[in-house]
Design a protein around this motif. Structure first.
Motif, PDB file in Angstrom:
ATOM      1  N   GLN A   1     -44.207 -71.682  -6.788  1.00  0.00           N
ATOM      2  CA  GLN A   1     -45.071 -71.164  -5.729  1.00  0.00           C
ATOM      3  C   GLN A   1     -45.541 -69.753  -6.093  1.00  0.00           C
ATOM      4  O   GLN A   1     -44.740 -68.885  -6.427  1.00  0.00           O
ATOM      5  N   ILE A   2     -46.856 -69.542  -6.032  1.00  0.00           N
ATOM      6  CA  ILE A   2     -47.441 -68.227  -6.298  1.00  0.00           C
ATOM      7  C   ILE A   2     -47.715 -67.549  -4.966  1.00  0.00           C
ATOM      8  O   ILE A   2     -48.397 -68.114  -4.100  1.00  0.00           O
ATOM      9  N   THR A   3     -47.188 -66.367  -4.779  1.00  0.00           N
ATOM     10  CA  THR A   3     -47.379 -65.643  -3.522  1.00  0.00           C
ATOM     11  C   THR A   3     -47.831 -64.212  -3.808  1.00  0.00           C
ATOM     12  O   THR A   3     -47.592 -63.682  -4.894  1.00  0.00           O
ATOM     13  N   PRO A   4     -48.457 -63.580  -2.824  1.00  0.00           N
ATOM     14  CA  PRO A   4     -48.801 -62.156  -2.991  1.00  0.00           C
ATOM     15  C   PRO A   4     -47.537 -61.318  -3.068  1.00  0.00           C
ATOM     16  O   PRO A   4     -46.500 -61.669  -2.515  1.00  0.00           O
ATOM     17  N   SER A   5     -47.627 -60.195  -3.764  1.00  0.00           N
ATOM     18  CA  SER A   5     -46.513 -59.253  -3.780  1.00  0.00           C
ATOM     19  C   SER A   5     -46.352 -58.633  -2.401  1.00  0.00           C
ATOM     20  O   SER A   5     -47.129 -58.909  -1.484  1.00  0.00           O
TER      21      SER A   5
ATOM     22  N   PHE B   1     -54.254 -63.557  -9.629  1.00  0.00           N
ATOM     23  CA  PHE B   1     -53.782 -64.646  -8.772  1.00  0.00           C
ATOM     24  C   PHE B   1     -54.579 -65.918  -9.049  1.00  0.00           C
ATOM     25  O   PHE B   1     -54.006 -67.007  -9.248  1.00  0.00           O
ATOM     26  N   LEU B   2     -55.898 -65.803  -9.093  1.00  0.00           N
ATOM     27  CA  LEU B   2     -56.749 -66.961  -9.335  1.00  0.00           C
ATOM     28  C   LEU B   2     -56.539 -67.508 -10.749  1.00  0.00           C
ATOM     29  O   LEU B   2     -56.553 -68.728 -10.964  1.00  0.00           O
ATOM     30  N   ALA B   3     -56.354 -66.608 -11.710  1.00  0.00           N
ATOM     31  CA  ALA B   3     -56.112 -67.042 -13.085  1.00  0.00           C
ATOM     32  C   ALA B   3     -54.803 -67.813 -13.190  1.00  0.00           C
ATOM     33  O   ALA B   3     -54.702 -68.801 -13.934  1.00  0.00           O
ATOM     34  N   ALA B   4     -53.783 -67.383 -12.438  1.00  0.00           N
ATOM     35  CA  ALA B   4     -52.491 -68.066 -12.456  1.00  0.00           C
ATOM     36  C   ALA B   4     -52.620 -69.465 -11.865  1.00  0.00           C
ATOM     37  O   ALA B   4     -52.036 -70.428 -12.383  1.00  0.00           O
ATOM     38  N   LEU B   5     -53.382 -69.597 -10.799  1.00  0.00           N
ATOM     39  CA  LEU B   5     -53.605 -70.916 -10.204  1.00  0.00           C
ATOM     40  C   LEU B   5     -54.361 -71.824 -11.171  1.00  0.00           C
ATOM     41  O   LEU B   5     -54.018 -73.002 -11.338  1.00  0.00           O
TER      42      LEU B   5
ATOM     43  N   THR C   1     -38.835 -71.827  -7.215  1.00  0.00           N
ATOM     44  CA  THR C   1     -39.371 -70.894  -8.206  1.00  0.00           C
ATOM     45  C   THR C   1     -40.552 -70.126  -7.603  1.00  0.00           C
ATOM     46  O   THR C   1     -41.509 -70.733  -7.112  1.00  0.00           O
ATOM     47  N   ILE C   2     -40.465 -68.814  -7.645  1.00  0.00           N
ATOM     48  CA  ILE C   2     -41.482 -67.959  -7.035  1.00  0.00           C
ATOM     49  C   ILE C   2     -42.135 -67.092  -8.107  1.00  0.00           C
ATOM     50  O   ILE C   2     -41.464 -66.527  -8.977  1.00  0.00           O
ATOM     51  N   VAL C   3     -43.472 -66.977  -8.039  1.00  0.00           N
ATOM     52  CA  VAL C   3     -44.240 -66.065  -8.891  1.00  0.00           C
ATOM     53  C   VAL C   3     -45.004 -65.127  -7.964  1.00  0.00           C
ATOM     54  O   VAL C   3     -45.804 -65.577  -7.140  1.00  0.00           O
ATOM     55  N   LYS C   4     -44.760 -63.814  -8.079  1.00  0.00           N
ATOM     56  CA  LYS C   4     -45.436 -62.841  -7.225  1.00  0.00           C
ATOM     57  C   LYS C   4     -46.505 -62.092  -8.022  1.00  0.00           C
ATOM     58  O   LYS C   4     -46.241 -61.615  -9.123  1.00  0.00           O
ATOM     59  N   ILE C   5     -47.692 -61.993  -7.441  1.00  0.00           N
ATOM     60  CA  ILE C   5     -48.829 -61.349  -8.100  1.00  0.00           C
ATOM     61  C   ILE C   5     -49.507 -60.433  -7.089  1.00  0.00           C
ATOM     62  O   ILE C   5     -49.655 -60.786  -5.914  1.00  0.00           O
ATOM     63  N   ASP C   6     -49.970 -59.256  -7.552  1.00  0.00           N
ATOM     64  CA  ASP C   6     -50.516 -58.266  -6.625  1.00  0.00           C
ATOM     65  C   ASP C   6     -52.011 -58.026  -6.770  1.00  0.00           C
ATOM     66  O   ASP C   6     -52.540 -57.053  -6.228  1.00  0.00           O
ATOM     67  N   GLU C   7     -52.733 -58.922  -7.469  1.00  0.00           N
ATOM     68  CA  GLU C   7     -54.162 -58.687  -7.675  1.00  0.00           C
ATOM     69  C   GLU C   7     -54.883 -60.026  -7.685  1.00  0.00           C
ATOM     70  O   GLU C   7     -54.436 -60.986  -8.310  1.00  0.00           O
ATOM     71  N   ILE C   8     -56.003 -60.121  -6.972  1.00  0.00           N
ATOM     72  CA  ILE C   8     -56.642 -61.400  -6.705  1.00  0.00           C
ATOM     73  C   ILE C   8     -57.131 -62.099  -7.974  1.00  0.00           C
ATOM     74  O   ILE C   8     -57.015 -63.317  -8.108  1.00  0.00           O
TER      75      ILE C   8
ATOM     76  N   SER D   1     -54.369 -71.617 -14.334  1.00  0.00           N
ATOM     77  CA  SER D   1     -53.518 -71.916 -15.484  1.00  0.00           C
ATOM     78  C   SER D   1     -52.375 -72.853 -15.135  1.00  0.00           C
ATOM     79  O   SER D   1     -51.511 -73.129 -15.974  1.00  0.00           O
ATOM     80  N   GLN D   2     -52.361 -73.319 -13.887  1.00  0.00           N
ATOM     81  CA  GLN D   2     -51.349 -74.272 -13.416  1.00  0.00           C
ATOM     82  C   GLN D   2     -49.949 -73.666 -13.408  1.00  0.00           C
ATOM     83  O   GLN D   2     -48.953 -74.339 -13.662  1.00  0.00           O
ATOM     84  N   LEU D   3     -49.905 -72.369 -13.118  1.00  0.00           N
ATOM     85  CA  LEU D   3     -48.615 -71.693 -13.031  1.00  0.00           C
ATOM     86  C   LEU D   3     -47.893 -72.038 -11.737  1.00  0.00           C
ATOM     87  O   LEU D   3     -46.691 -71.820 -11.620  1.00  0.00           O
ATOM     88  N   GLY D   4     -48.622 -72.557 -10.770  1.00  0.00           N
ATOM     89  CA  GLY D   4     -48.033 -72.941  -9.501  1.00  0.00           C
ATOM     90  C   GLY D   4     -49.107 -73.170  -8.456  1.00  0.00           C
ATOM     91  O   GLY D   4     -50.287 -73.225  -8.765  1.00  0.00           O
ATOM     92  N   TRP D   5     -48.670 -73.309  -7.187  1.00  0.00           N
ATOM     93  CA  TRP D   5     -49.600 -73.472  -6.072  1.00  0.00           C
ATOM     94  C   TRP D   5     -49.534 -72.227  -5.182  1.00  0.00           C
ATOM     95  O   TRP D   5     -48.562 -71.487  -5.215  1.00  0.00           O
ATOM     96  N   GLY D   6     -50.597 -71.978  -4.421  1.00  0.00           N
ATOM     97  CA  GLY D   6     -50.579 -70.793  -3.577  1.00  0.00           C
ATOM     98  C   GLY D   6     -51.845 -70.650  -2.754  1.00  0.00           C
ATOM     99  O   GLY D   6     -52.729 -71.510  -2.801  1.00  0.00           O
TER     100      GLY D   6
END
Length: 303
Positions: free
Chosen positions: A198-202, A230-234, A220-227, A236-241
């Motif tokens: 799961q990708i979530t905002p910081s 965030f979009l690149a991670a989604l 499993t949590i992935v925290k990202i602080d910049e949009i 890249s199939q790093l997770g859902w969010g």
């Protein structure tokens, strides 16, 4: 050399004669001639060839004239700046912009403001995770443009105006979803989501109710602080969010499954607002920005 001499020089060159320049400057012809001769004496060379019927710049005079253009332009700008400060206009307006705001609609509204206040510098500080309100609260910005929830009222002495709507939606890349036998939003369950990263905002800049945006579901949590990241991670199939509708594109509609944790509503609904500290008095430029027309958010693509 002084400003008045340069001004006289340029008027003579533009008019083509001393007599016309004298009329433009409301001076006598002898006074214009004397000013030019004093300038030539100070710089040490002739600016004009006086052998013909009309005054013509010498080769050195042409170079000197062109260089002096920049000086006169800067002097005009300095005069304008002094006048604007005398009128009470700010030398700078600082705006904190959240990267989730629909900036492609908001920023064009600043163009006419630039025309009205050319001597006021606009400083746009793009921030993340609601830190725009923290910056505003600490008086490090004059205005903030940010997503807004009712709970933000308690975080400062704010006054705000709505610029448009903002929705957040959960999404997952179709190729990642297929690995967990998910081919449509009807296939999505909390049990399946719990085993997908799961990708979530910081952490947000304000201590507010985080709603479902920050709700932990996956192991499993992935925290990202910049949009953009965030979009690149989604992608890249790093997770859902979650994704704000202002960032949603036609390509994402092809590549992602959009869904809600609550079957009866979207994940989160809020607004985009322009915000100021209630107790602060805005200068003319900041006040003009505050009075910006509402944004037509109906043109924003939604999932």
């Amino acid at each position: 050399m002084n400003f008045e001499q340069l001004k006289t020089l340029h008027q003579v060159v533009e008019c083509g004669s001393i007599s016309e320049a004298a009329n433009k400057l409301y001076k006598t012809q002898p006074a214009i001639s004397m000013t030019l001769k004093r300038l030539e004496k100070e710089i040490g060379f002739a600016l004009f060839d006086r052998s013909g019927y009309r005054l013509e710049l010498t080769s050195r005079g042409k170079i000197y004239f062109e260089k002096s253009r920049a000086i006169l332009a800067q002097m005009a700008q300095l005069t304008s700046l002094s006048e604007s400060f005398t009128r009470g206009e700010e030398h700078e307006v600082k705006i904190a912009l959240e990267d989730t705001a629909n900036l492609q609609f908001i920023l064009p509204q600043l163009v006419p403001i630039q025309g009205r206040f050319p001597d006021t510098r606009l400083t746009l500080n793009c921030v993340h995770m609601l830190n725009s309100l923290a910056v505003l609260r600490n008086e490090q910005a004059d205005l903030a443009i940010t997503p807004w929830l009712v709970t933000f009222e308690s975080e400062g002495d704010f006054e705000s105006k709505t610029l448009g709507g903002l929705n957040f939606w959960f999404c997952i890349h179709k190729e990642l979803a297929a690995q967990y036998d998910i081919y449509d939003k009807e296939d999505i369950t909390l049990d399946k989501l719990s085993i997908i990263p799961q990708i979530t905002p910081s952490e947000l800049g304000l201590n507010v109710d985080k709603t479902n945006i920050m709700k932990r579901i996956s192991r499993t949590i992935v925290k990202i602080d910049e949009i953009r990241c965030f979009l690149a991670a989604l992608d890249s199939q790093l997770g859902w969010g979650p994704v704000p509708d202002t960032a949603w594109t036609e390509q994402m509609a092809k590549d992602f499954i959009c869904f809600s944790l609550d079957q009866h509503s979207s994940m989160a609904q809020s607004e985009i607002r322009i915000v100021k500290n209630r107790s602060n008095i805005l200068g003319p430029c900041a006040q003009a920005i505050w009075e910006i027309l509402p944004i037509d958010s109906s043109t924003v693509k939604k999932p």
